[in-house]
Motif scaffolding. Structure first.
Motif, PDB file in Angstrom:
ATOM      1  N   LEU A  59       0.816  -1.217   0.000  1.00  0.00           N
ATOM      2  CA  LEU A  59       0.000   0.000   0.000  1.00  0.00           C
ATOM      3  C   LEU A  59       0.852   1.270   0.000  1.00  0.00           C
ATOM      4  CD1 LEU A  59      -2.697   1.571   0.411  1.00  0.00           C
ATOM      5  CD2 LEU A  59      -2.358   1.270   2.864  1.00  0.00           C
ATOM      6  N   LEU A  60       1.730   1.410   0.986  1.00  0.00           N
ATOM      7  CA  LEU A  60       2.522   2.631   1.135  1.00  0.00           C
ATOM      8  C   LEU A  60       3.398   2.934  -0.087  1.00  0.00           C
ATOM      9  CD1 LEU A  60       3.601   5.039   2.708  1.00  0.00           C
ATOM     10  CD2 LEU A  60       5.155   3.471   3.899  1.00  0.00           C
ATOM     11  N   PRO A  61       4.240   1.984  -0.554  1.00  0.00           N
ATOM     12  CA  PRO A  61       5.092   2.315  -1.699  1.00  0.00           C
ATOM     13  C   PRO A  61       4.338   2.563  -3.000  1.00  0.00           C
ATOM     14  CG  PRO A  61       5.320  -0.008  -1.129  1.00  0.00           C
ATOM     15  CD  PRO A  61       4.551   0.640  -0.021  1.00  0.00           C
ATOM     16  N   LEU A  62       3.266   1.810  -3.245  1.00  0.00           N
ATOM     17  CA  LEU A  62       2.525   2.003  -4.491  1.00  0.00           C
ATOM     18  C   LEU A  62       1.774   3.328  -4.502  1.00  0.00           C
ATOM     19  CD1 LEU A  62       1.125  -1.515  -5.465  1.00  0.00           C
ATOM     20  CD2 LEU A  62       3.180  -0.329  -6.267  1.00  0.00           C
ATOM     21  N   ILE A  63       1.171   3.681  -3.369  1.00  0.00           N
ATOM     22  CA  ILE A  63       0.494   4.976  -3.278  1.00  0.00           C
ATOM     23  C   ILE A  63       1.511   6.099  -3.472  1.00  0.00           C
ATOM     24  CG2 ILE A  63      -0.673   6.578  -1.714  1.00  0.00           C
ATOM     25  CD1 ILE A  63      -2.518   4.427  -2.771  1.00  0.00           C
ATOM     26  N   TYR A 141       9.765   8.121   0.461  1.00  0.00           N
ATOM     27  CA  TYR A 141       9.351   7.595  -0.845  1.00  0.00           C
ATOM     28  C   TYR A 141       9.054   8.736  -1.828  1.00  0.00           C
ATOM     29  CZ  TYR A 141       8.684   2.581   0.244  1.00  0.00           C
ATOM     30  OH  TYR A 141       8.860   1.243   0.544  1.00  0.00           O
ATOM     31  N   SER A 142       8.364   9.764  -1.355  1.00  0.00           N
ATOM     32  CA  SER A 142       7.981  10.867  -2.231  1.00  0.00           C
ATOM     33  C   SER A 142       9.199  11.582  -2.785  1.00  0.00           C
ATOM     34  CB  SER A 142       7.083  11.858  -1.478  1.00  0.00           C
ATOM     35  OG  SER A 142       5.860  11.254  -1.107  1.00  0.00           O
ATOM     36  N   ALA A 143      10.209  11.800  -1.927  1.00  0.00           N
ATOM     37  CA  ALA A 143      11.442  12.447  -2.387  1.00  0.00           C
ATOM     38  C   ALA A 143      12.136  11.582  -3.431  1.00  0.00           C
ATOM     39  CB  ALA A 143      12.371  12.706  -1.203  1.00  0.00           C
ATOM     40  N   LEU A 144      12.163  10.276  -3.191  1.00  0.00           N
ATOM     41  CA  LEU A 144      12.802   9.352  -4.120  1.00  0.00           C
ATOM     42  C   LEU A 144      12.083   9.314  -5.468  1.00  0.00           C
ATOM     43  CD1 LEU A 144      14.793   7.053  -4.798  1.00  0.00           C
ATOM     44  CD2 LEU A 144      13.211   5.468  -3.657  1.00  0.00           C
ATOM     45  N   PHE A 145      10.756   9.165  -5.433  1.00  0.00           N
ATOM     46  CA  PHE A 145      10.002   9.041  -6.674  1.00  0.00           C
ATOM     47  C   PHE A 145       9.878  10.374  -7.405  1.00  0.00           C
ATOM     48  CE2 PHE A 145       7.874   5.318  -4.341  1.00  0.00           C
ATOM     49  CZ  PHE A 145       8.825   4.438  -4.826  1.00  0.00           C
ATOM     50  N   LEU A 146       9.866  11.477  -6.668  1.00  0.00           N
ATOM     51  CA  LEU A 146       9.863  12.788  -7.302  1.00  0.00           C
ATOM     52  C   LEU A 146      11.156  12.990  -8.075  1.00  0.00           C
ATOM     53  CD1 LEU A 146       8.652  15.593  -7.763  1.00  0.00           C
ATOM     54  CD2 LEU A 146       9.598  16.296  -5.555  1.00  0.00           C
ATOM     55  N   ALA A 147      12.284  12.594  -7.471  1.00  0.00           N
ATOM     56  CA  ALA A 147      13.573  12.691  -8.154  1.00  0.00           C
ATOM     57  C   ALA A 147      13.576  11.836  -9.415  1.00  0.00           C
ATOM     58  CB  ALA A 147      14.696  12.266  -7.213  1.00  0.00           C
ATOM     59  N   SER A 181      16.342   0.309   2.374  1.00  0.00           N
ATOM     60  CA  SER A 181      14.965  -0.079   2.105  1.00  0.00           C
ATOM     61  C   SER A 181      14.020   0.755   2.958  1.00  0.00           C
ATOM     62  CB  SER A 181      14.756  -1.573   2.403  1.00  0.00           C
ATOM     63  OG  SER A 181      13.390  -1.911   2.373  1.00  0.00           O
ATOM     64  N   VAL A 182      13.240   1.610   2.324  1.00  0.00           N
ATOM     65  CA  VAL A 182      12.290   2.449   3.055  1.00  0.00           C
ATOM     66  C   VAL A 182      11.276   1.589   3.789  1.00  0.00           C
ATOM     67  CG1 VAL A 182      10.564   4.284   2.839  1.00  0.00           C
ATOM     68  CG2 VAL A 182      12.598   4.320   1.388  1.00  0.00           C
ATOM     69  N   GLN A 183      10.918   0.474   3.187  1.00  0.00           N
ATOM     70  CA  GLN A 183       9.973  -0.452   3.824  1.00  0.00           C
ATOM     71  C   GLN A 183      10.449  -0.849   5.218  1.00  0.00           C
ATOM     72  OE1 GLN A 183       8.894  -5.185   3.356  1.00  0.00           O
ATOM     73  NE2 GLN A 183       9.125  -3.977   1.472  1.00  0.00           N
ATOM     74  N   HIS A 184      11.716  -1.190   5.338  1.00  0.00           N
ATOM     75  CA  HIS A 184      12.251  -1.608   6.634  1.00  0.00           C
ATOM     76  C   HIS A 184      12.449  -0.429   7.578  1.00  0.00           C
ATOM     77  CE1 HIS A 184      12.854  -5.938   5.993  1.00  0.00           C
ATOM     78  NE2 HIS A 184      12.979  -5.596   4.725  1.00  0.00           N
ATOM     79  N   TYR A 185      12.637   0.773   7.032  1.00  0.00           N
ATOM     80  CA  TYR A 185      12.684   1.954   7.895  1.00  0.00           C
ATOM     81  C   TYR A 185      11.341   2.125   8.600  1.00  0.00           C
ATOM     82  CZ  TYR A 185      16.539   3.231   4.700  1.00  0.00           C
ATOM     83  OH  TYR A 185      17.681   3.247   3.932  1.00  0.00           O
ATOM     84  N   VAL A 186      10.268   1.969   7.828  1.00  0.00           N
ATOM     85  CA  VAL A 186       8.919   2.135   8.378  1.00  0.00           C
ATOM     86  C   VAL A 186       8.654   1.103   9.474  1.00  0.00           C
ATOM     87  CG1 VAL A 186       6.448   1.996   7.843  1.00  0.00           C
ATOM     88  CG2 VAL A 186       8.015   3.152   6.263  1.00  0.00           C
TER      89      VAL A 186
END
Length: 237
Positions: A59-63, A141-147, A181-186
């Motif tokens: 959910l989180l990464p796809l959104i 995630y937003s910073a990563l995907f925006l870049a 891994s942002v997932q594991h940070y969360v």
């Protein structure tokens, strides 16, 4: 940050058909949690299998991917970004406005259903922790995907490769990759906040917080630098 650009971005993002893609996953998460609870699934099964396995990992990464690549990438694709770039607005303010909107939308659409799902699963102690951790994850995630949306013409594809291959496969097999891994940070941050033993990862909350900040700053800086290469003579950067 430029509030006018932020408002235009928010209105444009929620007005596109792409915004409809934000609805199914939260409903699926809450629905599966409710079904699991109804058939007698144990708290640890719901926490690890649904809240983490579906909420944090999917959910989180796809959104964040849908929103993060949409706040600026769609404008670059259709050429409307030129209207913004011809204004005497520093590139950093444009990126910060886009990042703020992406983080806000991704954070709300991810954190709220995570909290609701935790309450449905009778895991109220995990609800606020997961919501807060998802908000932090949404920022990274937003910073990563925006870049990615500024650097490449295929931001969604590269974002999916990162989410599916790096986070979905490698980080769950090779422990060393979890530090990126942002997932594991969360997961680490949520575990630290809640103190729950139902979820956990091999990296510490300190590493998770530091690396989240590093990815956020690095992604934002890269997006600003890349957007500056679009400059028109005489513009402020």
């Amino acid at each position: 940050m430029n509030l006018t650009i932020a408002w235009i971005t928010l209105r444009g993002l929620l007005g596109r058909r792409r915004s409809l893609l934000l609805l199914p996953l939260p409903l699926i998460l809450i629905g599966i949690t409710a079904v699991g609870k109804a058939i007698g699934a144990k708290p640890d099964e719901l926490a690890q299998g649904v809240l983490v396995g579906l909420g944090v990992a999917v959910l989180l990464p796809l959104i964040s991917l849908i929103v993060g690549t949409g706040v600026l990438g769609s404008e670059i694709d259709d050429g409307t970004v030129v209207h913004i770039l011809t204004k005497p607005i520093p590139r950093s303010r444009i990126i910060l406005a886009k990042l703020a909107v992406a983080t806000l939308v991704s954070g709300v659409v991810s954190a709220v259903p995570m909290f609701v799902a935790a309450v449905v699963a009778d895991l109220s102690d995990l609800g606020p922790a997961l919501a807060a951790a998802c908000a932090i994850g949404a920022l990274a995630y937003s910073a990563l995907f925006l870049a990615l949306s500024v650097v490449t013409r295929r931001p969604v594809l590269l974002g999916l490769l990162y989410v599916v291959i790096w986070e979905g496969l490698l980080s769950n097999v090779v422990a060393g990759t979890r530090s990126v891994s942002v997932q594991h940070y969360v997961i680490a941050i949520a575990q630290k906040i809640s103190g729950s033993t139902l979820i956990g990862t091999t990296i510490s909350a300190t590493v998770a917080a530091v690396m989240s900040a590093v990815i956020t700053v690095a992604g934002t800086w890269l997006a600003v630098q890349r957007l500056r290469s679009f400059s028109v003579a005489g513009e402020t950067s």
